[in-house]
Design an enzyme around this catalytic site. Structure first.
Site, mmCIF file in Angstrom:
data_model
loop_
_atom_site.group_PDB
_atom_site.id
_atom_site.type_symbol
_atom_site.label_atom_id
_atom_site.label_comp_id
_atom_site.label_asym_id
_atom_site.label_seq_id
_atom_site.Cartn_x
_atom_site.Cartn_y
_atom_site.Cartn_z
ATOM 1 N N ASP A 1 0.852 -1.204 0.000
ATOM 2 C CA ASP A 1 0.000 0.000 0.000
ATOM 3 C C ASP A 1 0.887 1.253 0.000
ATOM 4 O OD1 ASP A 1 -1.348 -2.258 1.528
ATOM 5 O OD2 ASP A 1 -3.071 -0.920 1.456
ATOM 6 N N GLU B 1 -5.021 7.619 0.443
ATOM 7 C CA GLU B 1 -5.419 6.974 1.697
ATOM 8 C C GLU B 1 -4.300 6.958 2.742
ATOM 9 O OE1 GLU B 1 -6.694 2.868 1.445
ATOM 10 O OE2 GLU B 1 -6.974 2.776 3.605
ATOM 11 N N ASP C 1 -6.481 5.446 -4.053
ATOM 12 C CA ASP C 1 -6.418 4.316 -3.118
ATOM 13 C C ASP C 1 -5.364 3.370 -3.686
ATOM 14 O OD1 ASP C 1 -6.760 2.261 -1.342
ATOM 15 O OD2 ASP C 1 -8.954 2.416 -1.335
ATOM 16 N N ILE D 1 -4.029 0.566 -2.604
ATOM 17 C CA ILE D 1 -4.614 -0.784 -2.638
ATOM 18 C C ILE D 1 -5.983 -0.660 -1.995
ATOM 19 C CG2 ILE D 1 -4.561 -3.152 -1.782
ATOM 20 C CD1 ILE D 1 -1.649 -3.247 -2.006
ATOM 21 N N ASP D 2 -6.996 -0.832 -2.801
ATOM 22 C CA ASP D 2 -8.357 -0.832 -2.280
ATOM 23 C C ASP D 2 -8.722 -2.296 -2.053
ATOM 24 O OD1 ASP D 2 -10.947 -0.024 -1.608
ATOM 25 O OD2 ASP D 2 -11.629 -0.339 -3.662
ATOM 26 N N THR E 1 -7.525 -4.060 0.924
ATOM 27 C CA THR E 1 -6.263 -4.654 1.415
ATOM 28 C C THR E 1 -6.509 -6.067 1.953
ATOM 29 O OG1 THR E 1 -5.571 -2.424 1.988
ATOM 30 C CG2 THR E 1 -4.250 -4.203 2.896
ATOM 31 N N LYS F 1 -15.896 -4.398 -7.570
ATOM 32 C CA LYS F 1 -17.369 -4.511 -7.685
ATOM 33 C C LYS F 1 -17.905 -3.555 -8.755
ATOM 34 C CE LYS F 1 -17.918 -4.102 -3.051
ATOM 35 N NZ LYS F 1 -16.613 -4.460 -2.514
ATOM 36 N N ASP G 1 -12.520 5.564 -2.340
ATOM 37 C CA ASP G 1 -13.149 4.247 -2.498
ATOM 38 C C ASP G 1 -14.280 4.247 -3.517
ATOM 39 O OD1 ASP G 1 -11.628 2.688 -0.762
ATOM 40 O OD2 ASP G 1 -12.679 3.481 0.982
HETATM 41 N N1 LIG Z 1 -15.653 -0.062 8.795
HETATM 42 C C1 LIG Z 1 -15.624 0.093 7.488
HETATM 43 N N2 LIG Z 1 -16.786 0.261 6.802
HETATM 44 C C2 LIG Z 1 -16.777 0.402 5.484
HETATM 45 N N3 LIG Z 1 -15.624 0.387 4.727
HETATM 46 C C3 LIG Z 1 -14.449 0.225 5.338
HETATM 47 C C4 LIG Z 1 -14.382 0.072 6.740
HETATM 48 N N4 LIG Z 1 -13.078 -0.089 7.084
HETATM 49 C C5 LIG Z 1 -12.350 -0.002 5.933
HETATM 50 N N5 LIG Z 1 -13.171 0.182 4.873
HETATM 51 C C6 LIG Z 1 -12.770 0.343 3.479
HETATM 52 O O1 LIG Z 1 -13.771 -0.225 2.679
HETATM 53 C C7 LIG Z 1 -13.188 -0.621 1.475
HETATM 54 C C8 LIG Z 1 -13.338 -2.065 1.241
HETATM 55 O O2 LIG Z 1 -14.613 -2.304 1.008
HETATM 56 P P1 LIG Z 1 -14.986 -3.747 0.597
HETATM 57 O O3 LIG Z 1 -15.073 -4.530 1.862
HETATM 58 O O4 LIG Z 1 -16.283 -3.539 -0.093
HETATM 59 O O5 LIG Z 1 -13.909 -4.231 -0.297
HETATM 60 C C9 LIG Z 1 -11.767 -0.375 1.586
HETATM 61 O O6 LIG Z 1 -11.494 0.871 1.063
HETATM 62 C C10 LIG Z 1 -11.527 -0.398 3.020
HETATM 63 O O7 LIG Z 1 -10.323 0.201 3.172
HETATM 64 P P2 LIG Z 1 -8.946 -0.348 2.402
HETATM 65 O O8 LIG Z 1 -8.729 0.518 1.195
HETATM 66 O O9 LIG Z 1 -7.960 -0.109 3.453
HETATM 67 O O10 LIG Z 1 -9.081 -1.806 2.064
HETATM 68 MG MG LIG Z 2 -6.604 1.129 0.545
HETATM 69 MG MG LIG Z 3 -10.211 1.452 -0.169
HETATM 70 MG MG LIG Z 4 -6.741 0.749 3.973
#
Ligand SMILES: Nc1ncnc2c1ncn2[C@@H]1O[C@H](COP(=O)(O)O)[C@@H](O)[C@H]1OP(=O)(O)O
Ligand SMILES: [Mg+2]
Ligand SMILES: [Mg+2]
Ligand SMILES: [Mg+2]
Length: 357
Positions: free
Chosen positions: A49, A72, A142, A144-145, A147, A264, A293
């Protein structure tokens, strides 16, 4: 001949995302436990990331030195003495990506080819600290979306968008683990999705990310009884139970297609693997969705002929800071299904209020 709007931005974004994707793929195969840390909000972040954000921001800073970035990650943990090992690894990985040979669009120079110091790369990560806002140009990144999906070897995405005066103009998403051919889920992986406002949306492959690609079209009509929802894998990120109740109201018998990240939006835009992406807040979490996101994915869906709103049917506001603080939930689908989804959401909310659930 008039220049095509946002063409340079599009090519810079593709170049940055391709390099970041290659970096994340090579890290995945070598990642060790000490290279993943838990952030204050309890979510994981890895060397991939951080180094992907360093690479993308270095390219953007060279190409568009005046553009702020809403990214991010930030480098504060890496600047601490206990962050030394992580920092060294990130510098190594980012420099591999910045100096490695990757085919770029001809006749462009993104300042690549020379290694950066640790100081320069931490500063590049921190270029992502912009607070956002309604006016002017800014990038949303982002690195890495999803993670958690990345760590499981499942779906994740590198997502980059250009927002001008609150409106997303360019959206690029790289999905290293997503199959290229919808009819061959076990076939070649590594897809790239590119959208420019008013110019359509295309799917390309990470191995050949320039050119015309395949035009994307969201599924235009499915009988309500056969629509398929796309939703998060993580039950803490979106309310699975609420989605199931909306599905029941609509009478669909399809089980949801769960995957991590903005993949998605990508599969929704190809029109076959799902019809509605519904993301409702999990009660009690107090989580606000982040602009990085949704920015790229929202444009992708609009350019593929669909619509993205919050659960009340209001447009997503990308100009209210780093979060979508004025919105509640996210609904992405085709223009014909959208009103029915919003109606079903309201019905489920009303039923919840009178204590039916
Ligand atoms: N409590 C939370 N509610 C909703 N989304 C979250 C929460 N915590 C992190 N995310 C972020 O939601 C996204 C992932 O959604 P999904 O579960 O649909 O793949 C990511 O961007 C994730 O961050 P990250 O970028 O760090 O992975
Ligand atoms: Mg991310
Ligand atoms: Mg994300
Ligand atoms: Mg993250």
């Amino acid at each position: 001949m008039a220049a095509i709007p946002f063409q340079v931005e599009k090519y810079a974004a593709i170049s940055a995302v391709v390099r970041a994707c290659a970096l994340t793929m090579s890290v995945f195969n070598r990642l060790v436990k000490s290279e993943t840390v838990t952030k204050d909000d309890k979510s994981p972040v890895t060397v991939a990331d951080y180094s992907a954000q360093a690479v993308v921001n270095t390219i953007l800073a060279h190409a568009f030195p005046n553009d702020p970035i809403v990214g991010e990650e930030d480098a504060s943990d890496l600047r601490k003495p206990e962050g030394a090992l992580l920092r060294e690894r990130i510098v190594e990985l980012a420099n591999e990506a910045l100096t490695g040979i990757v085919a770029d669009k001809e006749n462009v120079n993104w300042g690549l080819g020379k290694a950066r110091s640790s100081h320069e790369l931490l500063d590049a990560i921190d270029r992502g600290n912009y607070a956002g806002g309604p006016v002017g140009r800014m990038w949303a990144l982002d690195p890495i979306d999803g993670t958690k999906g990345f760590l499981r070897g499942e779906q994740y995405a590198v997502c980059l968008a250009l927002i001008v005066d609150s409106i997303v103009q360019v959206g690029v998403i790289g999905c290293p683990n997503l199959h290229v051919d919808v009819s061959k889920p076990d076939g070649e992986r590594g897809t790239m999705f590119v959208a420019v406002r008013g110019q359509g949306a295309q799917q390309l492959s990470l191995s050949s990310p320039y050119g015309d690609g395949i035009p994307l079209r969201i599924s235009s009509h499915s009988p309500l009884s056969s629509i398929r929802f796309l939703e998060s894998v993580e039950a803490a990120h979106s309310a699975h139970g609420f989605n199931a109740r909306v599905a029941a109201v609509l009478g669909t018998s399809q089980s949801p297609n769960r995957m991590d990240s903005q993949a998605k939006y990508c599969v929704l835009s190809r029109g076959v693997e799902g019809d509605v992406y519904l993301r409702m807040p999990v009660p009690g979490m107090g989580y606000q969705e982040k602009i990085w996101d949704h920015a790229s994915g929202a444009l992708l869906i609009q350019e593929a002929g669909g619509i993205v709103s919050d659960s009340l049917g209001r447009p997503l506001n990308f100009g209210s800071g780093r979060t979508l603080g004025e919105n509640f939930g996210v609904v992405a689908t085709s223009i014909d299904i959208h009103p029915k989804i919003i109606h079903a959401i309201r019905q489920v909310q009303d039923e919840e209020k009178i204590g039916k659930f």
